[in-house]
Design a protein around this motif. Sequence first.
Motif, PDB file in Angstrom:
ATOM      1  N   GLY A 162     -16.403   8.717 -10.619  1.00 46.50           N
ATOM      2  CA  GLY A 162     -16.842   7.593  -9.790  1.00 46.50           C
ATOM      3  C   GLY A 162     -18.242   7.148 -10.104  1.00 46.50           C
ATOM      4  N   ASN A 213     -17.676   3.323  -5.508  1.00 45.42           N
ATOM      5  CA  ASN A 213     -16.971   4.186  -4.577  1.00 45.42           C
ATOM      6  C   ASN A 213     -15.568   3.631  -4.329  1.00 45.42           C
ATOM      7  N   GLN A 240     -18.403  10.275  -5.422  1.00 45.01           N
ATOM      8  CA  GLN A 240     -17.976   9.357  -4.372  1.00 45.01           C
ATOM      9  C   GLN A 240     -16.983  10.037  -3.433  1.00 45.01           C
ATOM     10  N   LYS A 296     -20.042  13.799  -1.547  1.00 45.87           N
ATOM     11  CA  LYS A 296     -19.420  13.153  -0.390  1.00 45.87           C
ATOM     12  C   LYS A 296     -18.390  14.022   0.320  1.00 45.87           C
TER      13      LYS A 296
END
Length: 265
Positions: free
Chosen positions: A195, A199, A223, A247
């Motif tokens: 990524g 995103n 992401q 994330k």
Amino acid sequence: YSSHVTLDTREGIYIKSTATSAATGCWVRAYDHDAVHAIWFGMTRNTNSAPVRTDNTAAIQAAIDVTLLLSAQKVQLPQGNYNCAVGVYSDPPANLRAAVSPGTGAFSVKLCGMGIGNNEGHGTSLTFPTGGEAIIIGQGRGMEGRDLRIAGPGVSTTRAAMPSGDVGLAIAAYGSHFLYENVMVIGFRTGIKTGFNSNNLTDSHQFRGCYVANCYVGLEIAQNQNFIVGLGDCTFADCTTHVKSLKGPLVNISNGNYSTASANK
């Protein structure tokens, strides 16, 4: 054959005739359609007798682009050490290079070398002395890479001071089911990054028997829509952080060696 001749700028397979227009015909290399060989497009290996290194970016890119034109799948890189001045896109010309995202995802390319090599130089090594995003993997399905060594500029002061844009394998959004086997990535700030450009969904990527070393971050899941990343029998050595998920998505790890980074850097 006009579009074929136009795209094949290095005349690896489609060679313009001096006797007729490309709309009428051209010379076509006889090959078995199993693989497109990048050496046909002018790859020139590094040698000790040639201190000025040839930039092989255009040759490798041309081989990939013609492979996509032919709806073929395999690009074969020859044995040897090769320099690249800028990144190579495993992606159609009208996608990431044209700033189109999402673009077409209906393609699959296998970028194959002859092994990660050894001190005698056997295998296939691509060196990116100025860094940046080295192998930029686009939005396809079932993309593969195997038997390659990808080397960055290395560490001049500290790993943390390496430019943030230095990435060995940069995986774009909108791709899925990638497989990379027996690939060595060494000397980038980030060895592998998913990524890297946005995103958006990218998922089901597998890395098997890969070796990542001398990077600030070995693998970065960048992401929150980067799902199902698997590491099998991989080795991460001398990375300040081996695996980093910014994330929250999980990484499936089975076997392998994740050695402690050296105190330096």
